[in-house]
Design a protein around this motif. Structure first.
Motif, PDB file in Angstrom:
ATOM      1  N   ASN A  44       0.789  -1.222   0.000  1.00  0.00           N
ATOM      2  CA  ASN A  44       0.000   0.000   0.000  1.00  0.00           C
ATOM      3  C   ASN A  44       0.828   1.283   0.000  1.00  0.00           C
ATOM      4  O   ASN A  44       0.274   2.369  -0.187  1.00  0.00           O
TER       5      ASN A  44
ATOM      6  N   SER B 298      -1.831   4.248  -0.165  1.00  0.00           N
ATOM      7  CA  SER B 298      -3.255   3.911  -0.162  1.00  0.00           C
ATOM      8  C   SER B 298      -3.685   3.794   1.298  1.00  0.00           C
ATOM      9  O   SER B 298      -3.337   2.835   1.982  1.00  0.00           O
TER      10      SER B 298
ATOM     11  N   TYR C 152      -6.363   7.246  -2.230  1.00  0.00           N
ATOM     12  CA  TYR C 152      -5.126   7.033  -2.971  1.00  0.00           C
ATOM     13  C   TYR C 152      -4.500   8.393  -3.247  1.00  0.00           C
ATOM     14  O   TYR C 152      -5.159   9.293  -3.767  1.00  0.00           O
TER      15      TYR C 152
ATOM     16  N   GLY D 289      -6.995   4.662  -8.058  1.00  0.00           N
ATOM     17  CA  GLY D 289      -6.878   3.233  -8.290  1.00  0.00           C
ATOM     18  C   GLY D 289      -7.660   2.834  -9.529  1.00  0.00           C
ATOM     19  O   GLY D 289      -8.686   3.432  -9.856  1.00  0.00           O
TER      20      GLY D 289
END
Length: 277
Positions: free
Chosen positions: A69, A118, A128, A202
């Motif tokens: 992430n 993220s 994001y 994303g």
């Protein structure tokens, strides 16, 4: 380089010449938004302007194992990578393990380094974004080596910061005619007003490369005024004027990016960067 190294000594190795270029406002998903070097043992990067390039660190290699992430920040300007094992096997042991170019009389400045995150802990749905955020000071990372310990060695260059580099370098504003930083599509991030950011939503239909990077303005001209976007020639009174080194080898660089004589006036030192005022 490759077979030329295996078949002869340094005098027969191929040379890459990077001379008199504006390398500006590019975006890379990994390192080296301006220039990326690998397996290049004989490189001259002379009289170039490498400015306002970005690294978003959104490529798969920017994510360390176990960190899906959050990516790792990358060099945004000029990056040199460790030579491949096959080239190292042919090089004399006295040669550096990475591409070490002659980096002289160039402007390498304000290349921004971001990393991706993220945040699915504090936001639902996840947020994001790139870090730094638009309202935070940018992080500049102009020069670096990847894959092995080392440092590039600029001389007589204008850098964002000269800390740790040779005393011939300067940390000054070159006073371009006009410049910009990339922003989200259709918008522009200027140096004086960093109010927008590159977009990184994303995109789960992207076949594994699930971060969709969007940036702009993707035009050479301002859609309102018609003025050219990003004119990296030097203004009168620029701190780059007459601050370069007179280069005699491999050959004198007697013209600038526009084919104008260098230096101007004759008998003085040349200007730093691709443009000779």
């Amino acid at each position: 380089n490759g077979e030329d190294v295996a078949s002869g000594g340094p005098g027969s190795w191929y040379t890459a010449q990077v001379l008199n270029n504006f390398i500006v406002d590019n975006v890379a998903a990994l390192a080296g938004g301006g220039i990326s070097l690998q397996d290049a043992v004989n490189v001259n990067i002379l009289h170039n302007t490498v400015a306002n390039n970005d690294s978003t660190a959104t490529a798969g290699e920017a994510f360390a194992p176990g960190s899906p992430n959050t990516s790792s920040r990358q060099v945004a300007g000029i990056v040199s990578r460790r030579h491949s094992q096959s080239l190292l096997a042919e090089l004399p042991p006295t040669e550096p393990l990475f591409s070490q170019p002659r980096l002289i009389n160039s402007i390498i400045r304000h290349n921004r380094s971001f990393y991706f995150t993220s945040d699915n802990v504090n936001f639902d749905p996840p947020q994001y974004r790139l870090v730094p955020a638009p309202n935070e000071p940018p992080v500049y990372d102009d020069l670096g080596v990847v894959g092995v310990n080392g440092q590039l060695n600029p001389r007589d260059c204008i850098l964002t910061s000269t800390a740790g580099y040779h005393s011939s370098n300067l940390a000054v504003d070159p006073a371009f005619v006009s410049e910009y930083h990339n922003g989200s599509r259709g918008q522009t991030v200027t140096l004086a007003e960093p109010t927008t950011a590159i977009q990184v939503p994303g995109a789960f239909d992207e076949g594994g490369n699930w971060i969709r990077v969007g940036f702009g303005p993707l035009t050479l001209f301002d859609t309102v005024t018609g003025a050219r976007m990003g004119d990296y020639h030097l203004n009168a009174g620029s701190a780059a004027l007459g601050q370069g080194r007179q280069l005699l080898a491999p050959a004198p660089i007697l013209l600038d990016i526009d084919g104008q004589p260098r230096p101007t006036p004759t008998g003085t030192l040349p200007d730093i960067g691709a443009d000779e005022r």
